[in-house]
Design a protein around this motif. Structure first.
Motif, mmCIF file in Angstrom:
data_model
loop_
_atom_site.group_PDB
_atom_site.id
_atom_site.type_symbol
_atom_site.label_atom_id
_atom_site.label_comp_id
_atom_site.label_asym_id
_atom_site.label_seq_id
_atom_site.Cartn_x
_atom_site.Cartn_y
_atom_site.Cartn_z
ATOM 1 N N PRO A 204 68.884 25.975 58.845
ATOM 2 C CA PRO A 204 69.158 27.016 58.047
ATOM 3 C C PRO A 204 70.579 27.595 58.101
ATOM 4 C CG PRO A 204 67.056 27.112 58.526
ATOM 5 C CD PRO A 204 67.637 26.006 59.229
ATOM 6 N N TRP A 211 71.663 31.503 52.950
ATOM 7 C CA TRP A 211 70.460 31.475 53.174
ATOM 8 C C TRP A 211 69.855 32.781 53.767
ATOM 9 C CZ3 TRP A 211 65.848 29.008 53.028
ATOM 10 C CH2 TRP A 211 64.977 29.007 53.855
ATOM 11 N N THR A 214 64.674 33.792 53.196
ATOM 12 C CA THR A 214 64.071 32.426 53.070
ATOM 13 C C THR A 214 64.246 31.871 51.726
ATOM 14 O OG1 THR A 214 61.683 33.098 52.832
ATOM 15 C CG2 THR A 214 62.634 32.806 55.156
ATOM 16 N N VAL A 216 67.487 30.256 49.208
ATOM 17 C CA VAL A 216 68.984 29.434 49.151
ATOM 18 C C VAL A 216 69.603 29.961 47.793
ATOM 19 C CG1 VAL A 216 70.317 27.376 48.796
ATOM 20 C CG2 VAL A 216 68.128 27.249 50.238
#
Length: 330
Positions: A204, A211, A214, A216
């Motif tokens: 991550p 990020w 949680t 992208v």
């Protein structure tokens, strides 16, 4: 840290550490032969791999070689567990709207997830082999995470610490086989051939500020036969983040190290470039024109899937696959 699995004479391949630019790599068999072995012992092995990665980055690593993405297998060529979600509920809503079906309100509060076939995943440059074009061949561009051991009943808050690696995948679907399977009310099987991974997976921290929560927060670009089908931002319209998906999957039982959790097809509502599969493109056409005009994939079609960072550099490498026919053995 960036990791990949390259081909050798085994089914599970050889773990390698790859530099940030995806140009150089180093074999790490003395630390861990496979990614599954590394995940099984992550707290011990990850710091050693990270040290090698830093040496690779600053040019002090020895025995490096040129990284060839065509030699990359799936990160975990066969996994103990693969569960795919449908975290972009606006995508589900659109598909249902195209067939005049209402979306149950619970879909906004209770994640959709199914257990997929994990006995084999394929590499970024492996062909998509299908017997019949009439099956409705479609790509699905997704983000996925790989976990360590997750205890049963884990909270959403604690689930996030079990995310060790991030990937992008092509979860191929055979759209014309799906309706018959789902009508049996027992889920997908024949309609889901092998899923493919981009050449590398990343920790991550490689994503920096992209990020967050949680998710992208970067575009996922899908290009079919040199035409961009969509580039939705994976952090937008994701109703359930990965921590929520993991907690849902682990509600009644533990998840073993190496479990792969998919996001489902990435989609942005109302965006002209918000689609990551042909099914959604076709649904938009049905809603607008009363019928679909975009065909599903044909033999010889090429699908490319990639995610780039804010400076335009590829993060995971590119999924670059061609649809090929196969003849079943009698």
């Amino acid at each position: 840290m960036k990791l990949a699995t390259i081909k050798n004479d085994t089914r599970d391949g050889q773990l390698v550490v790859v530099n940030r630019d995806l140009t150089k790599a180093i074999r790490v068999s003395e630390v861990s032969k496979t990614l599954q072995e590394a995940i099984d012992n992550w707290d011990t092995i990850a710091p050693k791999l990270e040290k090698i990665y830093q040496q690779l980055q600053n040019g002090t690593a020895s025995n490096t070689f040129d990284f060839d993405p065509t030699q990359a297998m799936a990160a975990i060529p066969r996994a103990y567990h693969w569960a795919d979600g449908s975290a972009y509920v606006t995508h589900v809503e659109l598909v249902r709207k195209a067939r005049n079906a209402e979306l149950p309100e619970t879909f906004w509060t209770d994640p959709l997830i199914y257990m997929g076939a994990s006995d084999a995943f394929i590499g970024a440059n492996d062909d998509i082999k299908i017997e019949n074009e009439d099956w409705g061949i479609d790509f699905e561009s997704e983000v996925a995470v790989i976990t360590d051991d997750v205890p049963a009943g884990v909270s959403v808050k604690n689930a996030q610490k079990h995310i060790k690696l991030i990937a992008i995948i092509n979860d191929v679907s055979l759209r014309n086989l799906i309706p018959n399977e789902l009508s049996k009310q027992f889920g997908f099987y024949q309609s889901k051939p092998w899923t493919s991974f981009a050449p590398v997976v990343v920790t991550p921290d490689e994503l920096g500020n992209s990020w967050s929560d949680t998710k992208v927060h970067l575009p996922l670009i899908s290009t079919l036969n040199s035409k961009i089908i969509g580039s939705p931002n994976a952090g937008i319209d994701m109703t359930f983040n990965f921590a929520q998906l993991i907690a849902h999957a682990a509600k009644t039982r533990s998840l073993m190290a190496g479990s792969i959790i998919g996001s489902g097809t990435v989609a942005n509502q109302g965006s002209p470039n918000g689609s990551s599969c042909l099914a959604e493109v076709r649904c938009l056409e049905i809603i607008k024109n009363g019928k679909a005009s975009t065909p599903f994939m044909s033999f010889g079609d090429r699908i490319e899937i990639e995610m780039k960072n804010e400076t335009g550099n590829s993060i995971f490498g590119k999924i670059d696959q061609t649809v090929k026919s196969y003849k079943p053995m009698s």
